[in-house]
Design a protein around this motif. Structure first.
Motif, mmCIF file in Angstrom:
data_model
loop_
_atom_site.group_PDB
_atom_site.id
_atom_site.type_symbol
_atom_site.label_atom_id
_atom_site.label_comp_id
_atom_site.label_asym_id
_atom_site.label_seq_id
_atom_site.Cartn_x
_atom_site.Cartn_y
_atom_site.Cartn_z
ATOM 1 N N PRO A 126 -30.539 -44.507 2.150
ATOM 2 C CA PRO A 126 -29.272 -44.259 3.297
ATOM 3 C C PRO A 126 -28.723 -42.998 3.130
ATOM 4 O O PRO A 126 -27.849 -42.402 4.026
ATOM 5 C CB PRO A 126 -28.299 -45.275 2.741
ATOM 6 N N ILE A 127 -28.895 -42.203 1.952
ATOM 7 C CA ILE A 127 -28.250 -41.022 2.004
ATOM 8 C C ILE A 127 -28.961 -39.960 2.829
ATOM 9 O O ILE A 127 -28.548 -38.658 2.922
ATOM 10 C CB ILE A 127 -28.348 -40.380 0.312
ATOM 11 N N ASP A 128 -30.292 -40.328 3.478
ATOM 12 C CA ASP A 128 -30.978 -39.272 4.206
ATOM 13 C C ASP A 128 -30.783 -39.329 5.828
ATOM 14 O O ASP A 128 -31.225 -38.734 6.514
ATOM 15 C CB ASP A 128 -32.445 -39.892 3.958
ATOM 16 N N LEU A 129 -29.486 -40.009 6.155
ATOM 17 C CA LEU A 129 -29.076 -40.135 7.452
ATOM 18 C C LEU A 129 -27.698 -40.250 7.446
ATOM 19 O O LEU A 129 -27.001 -40.973 6.397
ATOM 20 C CB LEU A 129 -29.651 -40.980 8.427
ATOM 21 N N ALA A 130 -26.994 -39.750 8.547
ATOM 22 C CA ALA A 130 -25.659 -39.656 8.693
ATOM 23 C C ALA A 130 -25.190 -41.069 8.710
ATOM 24 O O ALA A 130 -23.786 -41.390 8.356
ATOM 25 C CB ALA A 130 -25.109 -38.866 9.721
ATOM 26 N N ASN A 131 -25.727 -42.100 9.570
ATOM 27 C CA ASN A 131 -25.065 -43.347 10.049
ATOM 28 C C ASN A 131 -26.139 -44.241 9.664
ATOM 29 O O ASN A 131 -26.792 -45.071 10.477
ATOM 30 C CB ASN A 131 -24.860 -43.429 11.512
ATOM 31 N N PRO A 132 -26.277 -44.657 8.386
ATOM 32 C CA PRO A 132 -27.289 -45.633 7.862
ATOM 33 C C PRO A 132 -26.834 -47.145 8.228
ATOM 34 O O PRO A 132 -27.921 -47.899 8.725
ATOM 35 C CB PRO A 132 -27.267 -45.462 6.480
ATOM 36 N N LYS A 133 -25.711 -47.359 8.322
ATOM 37 C CA LYS A 133 -25.503 -48.837 8.510
ATOM 38 C C LYS A 133 -25.613 -49.135 10.003
ATOM 39 O O LYS A 133 -25.959 -50.266 10.211
ATOM 40 C CB LYS A 133 -23.682 -48.833 8.525
ATOM 41 N N THR A 134 -25.309 -48.163 10.892
ATOM 42 C CA THR A 134 -25.743 -48.560 12.034
ATOM 43 C C THR A 134 -27.199 -48.244 13.086
ATOM 44 O O THR A 134 -27.412 -48.497 13.921
ATOM 45 C CB THR A 134 -24.552 -47.738 13.232
ATOM 46 N N ASN A 135 -27.947 -47.812 12.007
ATOM 47 C CA ASN A 135 -29.426 -47.687 12.392
ATOM 48 C C ASN A 135 -30.506 -48.488 11.492
ATOM 49 O O ASN A 135 -31.660 -48.034 11.647
ATOM 50 C CB ASN A 135 -29.835 -46.162 12.140
ATOM 51 N N THR A 136 -30.098 -49.533 10.978
ATOM 52 C CA THR A 136 -31.221 -50.320 10.447
ATOM 53 C C THR A 136 -32.230 -50.895 11.304
ATOM 54 O O THR A 136 -33.337 -51.275 10.839
ATOM 55 C CB THR A 136 -30.468 -51.437 9.614
ATOM 56 N N LYS A 137 -31.865 -50.938 12.520
ATOM 57 C CA LYS A 137 -33.017 -51.421 13.550
ATOM 58 C C LYS A 137 -33.626 -50.334 14.617
ATOM 59 O O LYS A 137 -34.395 -50.528 15.562
ATOM 60 C CB LYS A 137 -32.228 -52.541 14.430
ATOM 61 N N GLY A 171 -27.319 -36.085 11.257
ATOM 62 C CA GLY A 171 -28.699 -36.024 11.410
ATOM 63 C C GLY A 171 -29.319 -36.873 10.552
ATOM 64 O O GLY A 171 -28.870 -37.811 10.011
ATOM 65 N N TRP A 172 -30.751 -36.663 10.544
ATOM 66 C CA TRP A 172 -31.615 -37.276 9.862
ATOM 67 C C TRP A 172 -32.531 -36.478 9.003
ATOM 68 O O TRP A 172 -32.978 -35.413 9.367
ATOM 69 C CB TRP A 172 -32.396 -38.259 10.440
ATOM 70 N N ARG A 173 -32.638 -36.851 7.678
ATOM 71 C CA ARG A 173 -33.703 -35.990 6.821
ATOM 72 C C ARG A 173 -35.077 -36.735 7.231
ATOM 73 O O ARG A 173 -35.745 -37.755 6.775
ATOM 74 C CB ARG A 173 -33.626 -35.805 5.358
ATOM 75 N N LEU A 174 -36.163 -36.197 8.060
ATOM 76 C CA LEU A 174 -37.341 -36.770 8.491
ATOM 77 C C LEU A 174 -38.525 -35.912 7.930
ATOM 78 O O LEU A 174 -39.625 -36.269 7.963
ATOM 79 C CB LEU A 174 -37.366 -36.917 9.934
ATOM 80 N N ASP A 175 -38.381 -34.544 7.455
ATOM 81 C CA ASP A 175 -39.284 -33.557 7.057
ATOM 82 C C ASP A 175 -39.376 -33.380 5.472
ATOM 83 O O ASP A 175 -38.298 -33.410 5.003
ATOM 84 C CB ASP A 175 -39.078 -32.486 7.885
#
Length: 325
Positions: free
Chosen positions: A225-236, A286-290
């Motif tokens: 969850p620390i790796d994106l700004a909005n974890p609660k709203t992006n679980t799907k 944002g998201w940490r994807l890299d």
């Protein structure tokens, strides 16, 4: 490898936490990192309107290994979101400024015969694994030292026709650059993505049995969850389903290290991707994807992992790994 292609051209303060404003919570969105309810502020620049200030970009690193050895080897990785578009945004000038020993690119989005002349940079050998579909996927690798061997793909046609993996072998390690498949809108590609995770993990394990592995690229997942700004709203949402996160957990359990989280376990607001919508980058939604992921037996060689948030030209920013080899 009928569709995978190669060009070789040879020519003449760490661990400190950061605080950010708490992002506005919104409904879940399949657009990674998008805050749809926020009203864009016209005073904030959009991503395409910002140029990288290369003159003020500091590409040096004074951080040492845990036992005090200075870095002597630099690898950079960048999802360029289209090499031709990135060139127009001075992306090649960034590489020339950074001067890594190895530079890895993802989402080249260009067939071999359409690669512009500007991709050739003095002092580098360059290699390309490009898919059969124009404007889609594709990875590239620049290396100042010619590798002992180059391998394209995973020997699996279902992935290799898309241009997703280059493996470069050196004396002491393998470098693997990858662009991991996205689970897609509505998670329609999630089953394929999960099979990729298994196949790719097995491939990396087979390499690690021979030499240590340095893996880099767009892994298309935010692990925690620390790796994106909005974890609660992006679980799907693609990139943060439990299944994709479990795939990353399984990879790390095989003896690999997420170098950024190893060095900065509690650092928040550290992202590498921002949607073009809603001024997400200027607001750091944002998201940490890299990632740079190392075999465990390289961890003593690690100096630092830097996210170059000040470099523009794509919806991702570059990441840079410093090692003592």
């Amino acid at each position: 490898m009928p569709r995978n292609s190669k060009i070789t051209s040879t020519s003449n303060s760490k661990k400190s936490g950061a605080s950010v404003k708490k992002p506005v919570k919104t409904e879940s969105s399949t657009r990674r990192g998008t805050d749809q309810e926020d009203t864009p502020n016209p005073k904030r620049p959009k991503l395409n309107e910002v140029n990288t200030d290369l003159n003020s970009l500091n590409v040096n690193c004074l951080t040492t290994t845990n036992d005090g050895r200075v870095n002597n080897f630099k690898i950079a990785s960048w999802n360029v979101a289209g090499i031709r578009a990135c060139i127009k945004k001075n992306g090649m000038d960034y590489i020339k400024k950074e001067q890594p020993d190895i530079m890895c690119l993802q989402e080249v989005k260009c067939s071999l015969n359409k690669l512009p002349e500007e991709v050739n940079i003095d002092g580098y050998n360059n290699y390309w694994c490009l898919g059969s579909k124009e404007g889609y996927a594709g990875v590239g690798l620049y290396s100042k030292v010619k590798p002992l061997d180059i391998k394209y793909g995973l020997d699996k046609p279902e992935y290799d026709s898309e241009g997703r993996v280059i493996t470069a072998e050196y004396d002491k390690f393998f470098i693997v650059v990858t662009y991991v498949p996205n689970a897609g809108a509505g998670l329609k590609n999630l089953p394929r993505r999960l099979q990729w995770d298994i196949d790719f993990r097995n491939y990396l394990k087979s390499l690690d049995e021979k030499k240590p592995v340095i893996l880099c690229g767009d892994m298309n997942v935010s692990h925690q969850p620390i790796d994106l700004a909005n974890p609660k709203t992006n679980t799907k949402s693609a990139g943060f389903t439990q299944e994709e996160r479990d795939g990353m957990t399984a990879l790390l359990a095989e003896g690999f290290i997420d170098t950024f989280r190893y060095l900065y376990p509690e650092k928040i607001g550290a992202y590498t991707y921002w949607t073009y919508l809603g001024n997400a980058r200027s607001r750091n939604v944002g998201w940490r994807l890299d990632y740079f992921i190392l075999s465990k037996n390289l961890i003593d060689n690690l100096c630092d992992n830097i996210i170059r948030t000040e470099v523009y030209g794509s919806d991702h920013c570059p990441i840079v790994l410093y090692l003592n080899i």
